[in-house]
Design a protein around this motif. Structure first.
Motif, short mmCIF file in Angstrom:
data_model
loop_
_atom_site.label_atom_id
_atom_site.label_comp_id
_atom_site.label_asym_id
_atom_site.label_seq_id
_atom_site.Cartn_x
_atom_site.Cartn_y
_atom_site.Cartn_z
N LEU A 129 0.83 -1.22 0.00
CA LEU A 129 0.00 0.00 0.00
C LEU A 129 0.86 1.27 0.00
N HIS A 130 2.11 1.16 0.47
CA HIS A 130 2.98 2.35 0.50
C HIS A 130 3.36 2.82 -0.90
N HIS A 131 2.94 2.10 -1.94
CA HIS A 131 3.19 2.57 -3.30
C HIS A 131 2.24 3.70 -3.69
N LEU A 132 1.21 3.92 -2.86
CA LEU A 132 0.26 5.00 -3.17
C LEU A 132 0.45 6.17 -2.21
N PRO A 133 0.35 7.42 -2.72
CA PRO A 133 0.31 8.58 -1.83
C PRO A 133 -0.93 8.51 -0.92
N ASP A 134 -0.90 9.26 0.19
CA ASP A 134 -1.93 9.07 1.23
C ASP A 134 -3.37 9.24 0.74
N PHE A 135 -3.64 10.28 -0.06
CA PHE A 135 -5.01 10.46 -0.53
C PHE A 135 -5.49 9.21 -1.27
N TRP A 136 -4.59 8.64 -2.07
CA TRP A 136 -4.96 7.46 -2.88
C TRP A 136 -5.03 6.20 -2.03
N LYS A 137 -4.27 6.21 -0.91
CA LYS A 137 -4.43 5.09 0.03
C LYS A 137 -5.86 5.07 0.54
N ALA A 140 -8.09 3.63 -1.99
CA ALA A 140 -7.83 2.18 -2.08
C ALA A 140 -8.54 1.46 -0.94
N LEU A 141 -8.45 2.01 0.27
CA LEU A 141 -9.07 1.35 1.44
C LEU A 141 -10.59 1.37 1.33
N LYS A 142 -11.13 2.46 0.79
CA LYS A 142 -12.59 2.53 0.60
C LYS A 142 -13.02 1.47 -0.42
N SER A 143 -12.22 1.29 -1.44
CA SER A 143 -12.55 0.29 -2.46
C SER A 143 -12.50 -1.12 -1.84
N ILE A 144 -11.47 -1.39 -1.04
CA ILE A 144 -11.37 -2.70 -0.38
C ILE A 144 -12.60 -2.91 0.52
N TYR A 145 -12.98 -1.85 1.24
CA TYR A 145 -14.14 -1.95 2.14
C TYR A 145 -15.38 -2.37 1.34
N SER A 146 -15.53 -1.78 0.15
CA SER A 146 -16.73 -2.08 -0.65
C SER A 146 -16.72 -3.51 -1.19
N GLY A 207 -5.92 6.65 10.95
CA GLY A 207 -7.00 7.55 10.53
C GLY A 207 -7.58 7.15 9.18
N LEU A 208 -6.71 6.75 8.27
CA LEU A 208 -7.18 6.36 6.93
C LEU A 208 -8.06 5.12 7.01
N LEU A 209 -7.62 4.14 7.82
CA LEU A 209 -8.41 2.90 7.96
C LEU A 209 -9.79 3.21 8.54
N GLN A 210 -9.80 4.07 9.55
CA GLN A 210 -11.08 4.40 10.18
C GLN A 210 -11.95 5.23 9.25
N SER A 211 -11.34 6.17 8.52
CA SER A 211 -12.13 6.98 7.57
C SER A 211 -12.74 6.13 6.48
N ALA A 212 -12.06 5.04 6.13
CA ALA A 212 -12.61 4.15 5.09
C ALA A 212 -13.76 3.31 5.64
N GLY A 213 -13.95 3.31 6.96
CA GLY A 213 -15.08 2.59 7.56
C GLY A 213 -14.66 1.40 8.41
N PHE A 214 -13.36 1.09 8.43
CA PHE A 214 -12.92 -0.12 9.14
C PHE A 214 -12.88 0.08 10.65
N LYS A 215 -13.14 -1.05 11.35
CA LYS A 215 -12.90 -1.09 12.79
C LYS A 215 -11.55 -1.79 12.95
#
Ligand SMILES: C[S@@+](CC[C@H](N)C(=O)[O-])C[C@H]1O[C@@H](n2cnc3c(N)ncnc32)[C@H](O)[C@@H]1O
Length: 233
Positions: A129-137, A140-146, A207-215
């Motif tokens: 995941l470190h291949h993506l800048p933070d906004f794109w991370k 990516a996490l939102k997409s995984i969540y979906s 913060g990114l994981l939580q913003s994407a919806g993950f617990k």
């Protein structure tokens, strides 16, 4: 195939180490064996995602496929995705030699992968995941969540930096330790990683994981720069 807007991040560009380079790919497993305990990594992932014969699991940034192949022995189907065709070819050959037939190797990335099957039981990603800048991370996490079914697990392990006072002394000591324990090439790769790739800070990743919806169910720090997150949808 979805048409991506012009402003979309090009995740096929190589940042830092070039994983489309055949020489890099040929040496990858050999280098990793020197600095990683792959068997333990597989056990840790199994403990976290509890794979079952009826489970479908996606690995993003599969590389040479070691984890995908090991997991395929414990679940129904593995989707192993990577942006590098060179990596995918090496992984496909390895799976063939090990006679694994329930893995689909697919060219795609965190942002572009479109899942065709039923919702997934788990998504795994190690050191990618470190291949993506933070906004794109975040995207990516939102997409995984979906892609996950409710209760599905994300197992994320990556280079994440701690929040500390002095990064100059922290990195120079770390690189010197690597040079001594793992050799010049690994130390030089880590320098490239810091300079050119997009590893973020621990508090940003949470913060990114939580913003994407993950617990976040569990966080483990294997070293001062390697973090592992077990998250639930
Ligand atoms: C350091 S390797 C890790 C490979 C493997 N997961 C492991 O643990 O050994 C990083 C991998 O991520 C892939 N990669 C880079 N950017 C990606 C992206 N946006 N989406 C999916 N994979 C990506 C690279 O091609 C490479 O195979």
């Amino acid at each position: 195939m979805r048409q991506l807007p012009k402003w979309f991040y090009n995740e096929n560009q190589q940042v830092g180490t070039d994983y489309t380079d055949i020489k890099e790919v040929q040496l990858y497993d050999q280098r990793m064996e020197r600095i990683r305990d792959i068997e333990k990594e597989v056990e840790d992932v199994k403990d976290a995602v509890n794979p079952r014969p009826n489970h479908s699991i996606l690995e993003i940034g599969t590389g040479t496929g070691e984890l995908a192949i090991a997991l395929s022995e414990h679940c129904g189907r593995v989707y192993a995705v990577d942006t590098s065709l060179t990596m995918l070819e090496a992984a496909r050959k390895k799976a063939q030699i090990r006679k694994r037939t329930n893995i689909e190797f697919l060219c795609g990335g965190f942002l572009s992968y479109q899942h065709q099957g039923r919702p997934l039981d788990a998504v795994i990603s190690q050191l990618a995941l470190h291949h993506l800048p933070d906004f794109w991370k975040l995207l990516a996490l939102k997409s995984i969540y979906s892609l996950l079914q409710p209760g599905g697990i994300l197992y994320l392990r990556d280079v994440v930096f701690p929040s500390i006072a002095n990064y100059y002394s922290y990195f120079s000591e770390l690189i010197e330790e690597m040079r001594v324990s793992a050799g010049e090439i690994i130390a030089a790769e880590f320098e490239t990683h810091i300079r050119e790739e997009f590893s973020t800070l621990d508090w940003i990743m949470e913060g990114l994981l939580q913003s994407a919806g993950f617990k976040i169910k569990n966080t483990a720090n294997e070293s001062s720069f390697l973090a592992c997150y077990v998250c639930e949808k």
